[in-house]
Design a protein around this motif. Structure first.
Motif, PDB file in Angstrom:
ATOM      1  N   HIS A  69       2.761   1.110  10.293  1.00 25.51           N
ATOM      2  CA  HIS A  69       1.770   0.715   9.284  1.00 25.51           C
ATOM      3  C   HIS A  69       0.334   0.787   9.794  1.00 25.51           C
ATOM      4  O   HIS A  69       0.070   0.805  10.999  1.00 25.51           O
ATOM      5  CB  HIS A  69       2.059  -0.705   8.788  1.00 25.51           C
ATOM      6  CG  HIS A  69       1.766  -1.779   9.818  1.00 25.51           C
ATOM      7  ND1 HIS A  69       0.494  -2.260  10.045  1.00 25.51           N
ATOM      8  CD2 HIS A  69       2.579  -2.478  10.644  1.00 25.51           C
ATOM      9  CE1 HIS A  69       0.529  -3.207  10.971  1.00 25.51           C
ATOM     10  NE2 HIS A  69       1.780  -3.358  11.365  1.00 25.51           N
ATOM     11  N   GLY A  71      -3.949  -0.666   9.021  1.00 27.90           N
ATOM     12  CA  GLY A  71      -4.645  -1.939   8.903  1.00 27.90           C
ATOM     13  C   GLY A  71      -5.742  -2.090   9.944  1.00 27.90           C
ATOM     14  O   GLY A  71      -6.062  -3.200  10.369  1.00 27.90           O
ATOM     15  N   GLY A  76      -2.001  -6.104   9.023  1.00 27.69           N
ATOM     16  CA  GLY A  76      -0.840  -5.428   8.478  1.00 27.69           C
ATOM     17  C   GLY A  76       0.468  -5.865   9.113  1.00 27.69           C
ATOM     18  O   GLY A  76       0.496  -6.568  10.123  1.00 27.69           O
ATOM     19  N   LYS A  80       4.035  -3.081   4.826  1.00 29.66           N
ATOM     20  CA  LYS A  80       3.115  -2.055   4.319  1.00 29.66           C
ATOM     21  C   LYS A  80       3.870  -0.799   3.894  1.00 29.66           C
ATOM     22  O   LYS A  80       3.348   0.023   3.138  1.00 29.66           O
ATOM     23  CB  LYS A  80       2.081  -1.691   5.390  1.00 29.66           C
ATOM     24  CG  LYS A  80       1.030  -2.743   5.656  1.00 29.66           C
ATOM     25  CD  LYS A  80      -0.090  -2.662   4.642  1.00 29.66           C
ATOM     26  CE  LYS A  80      -1.279  -3.522   5.067  1.00 29.66           C
ATOM     27  NZ  LYS A  80      -2.392  -3.415   4.108  1.00 29.66           N
TER      28      LYS A  80
END
Length: 308
Positions: A69, A71, A76, A80
């Motif tokens: 993921h 972020g 995150g 996600k």
């Protein structure tokens, strides 16, 4: 480990919030999901992954795609993967008999962990899955990695970087015990060294690197090099796919073009898609190619290198 029943409520992609506390989101009822698999403990934190089993068994040992993921390296979690533009890739791969995973890693959010630790966690997640391949019906010789944004960067380093350069904790697999064959990255940063690729973004500010690297990039050249996947391309390495939007203001699409061009110089054909009008996350009106078209190309890439 907690196996989620297939009769869960209808798909809800946003987290449930009560009294200001974010809870685990409900998971898609049409997918076979095993959640809360702890693959590592580091820095006093349990790191978990979730597995998406094939909807129909097509292989004695299934290929594996591991999603990482985004972020900004500091936010995150594994959920996600439930973003519509990501989970639809998972769905299609599951239909084709491919197992998928979504993993967590220590976040470089101003604490002790830095991006080097994030990379080590991602590599350890792949090692864990390879070591437990028989348990999950996985073929450890047919692994691909997939990520978006900061996860796009991490997926590239996970697949391309030499394990010895990162503080991994799990045992190093034997040379013939695990193979990452391919890597797909959506709108990634491809270099911590090339400041031209950061122009116009939040990462252009030198101070933005302090929580990520533990200091300014100019003061940590060896560290920046180990986090620059554009320098890790090699002819005998994994196949590479990258997709980016030309209206991205978070990370310039020049990253994707630079990765493509670097691949050409060393004999690595980098499949590159630039979506016209798309911003970070492929948002935007009338983008071309569209998200479904980008997803289809991503699935075709994994099929080519893991299934055929």
């Amino acid at each position: 480990m907690k196996r989620l029943p297939v009769f869960l409520a209808a798909l809800l992609l946003t987290p449930v919030v009560s009294m200001g506390v974010e809870k685990e989101p409900r998971l898609p009822a049409d997918l076979k999901i095993t959640d809360n698999i702890t693959f590592k403990e580091a820095g006093g934190q349990k790191l978990d992954l979730m597995l998406f089993a094939p909807l129909e068994k097509r292989f004695e040992k299934s290929p594996l795609v591991v999603y990482i993921h985004g972020g900004g390296w500091g936010k995150g979690d594994r959920y996600k993967v439930l973003r519509a533009d990501i989970v639809n890739v998972i769905r299609e791969l599951n239909k084709l008999g491919v197992t998928c995973a979504s993993i967590e890693y220590r976040l470089a959010d101003g604490g002790d962990a830095k991006v080097m630790d994030s990379v080590a966690d991602c590599k350890d997640a792949v090692r864990y899955l390879a070591a437990h391949a028989a348990e999950h019906g996985i073929d450890p010789q047919r692994i691909g990695t997939f990520g978006s944004s900061a996860g796009g960067h991490l997926t590239l380093v996970t697949a391309l970087g030499s394990d010895a350069d990162y503080p991994c904790a799990l045992p190093t697999p034997a040379a013939d015990a695990m193979k990452i064959r391919c890597v797909a990255a959506y709108y990634p940063l491809v270099s911590f060294e090339d400041t031209n690729l950061m122009k116009g973004s939040n990462f252009e500010r030198p101070q933005r690197m302090i929580p990520l690297l533990g200091g300014l990039a100019k003061d940590k050249p060896e560290l920046a090099a180990k986090l620059s996947p554009i320098k890790m391309l090699r002819a005998e390495g994994p196949a590479v796919f990258v997709a980016h939007g030309d209206a991205d203001k978070v990370l310039s699409f020049q990253n994707a073009l630079a990765l493509r061009d670097a691949g050409a110089k060393v004999g690595v054909p980098v499949e590159c898609i630039i979506s016209k009008g798309a911003d970070h996350g492929f948002g935007g009106q009338s983008i071309s190619p569209t998200i479904p078209e980008i997803n289809a190309a991503t699935v075709a890439f994994f099929v080519k290198h893991l299934v055929e």
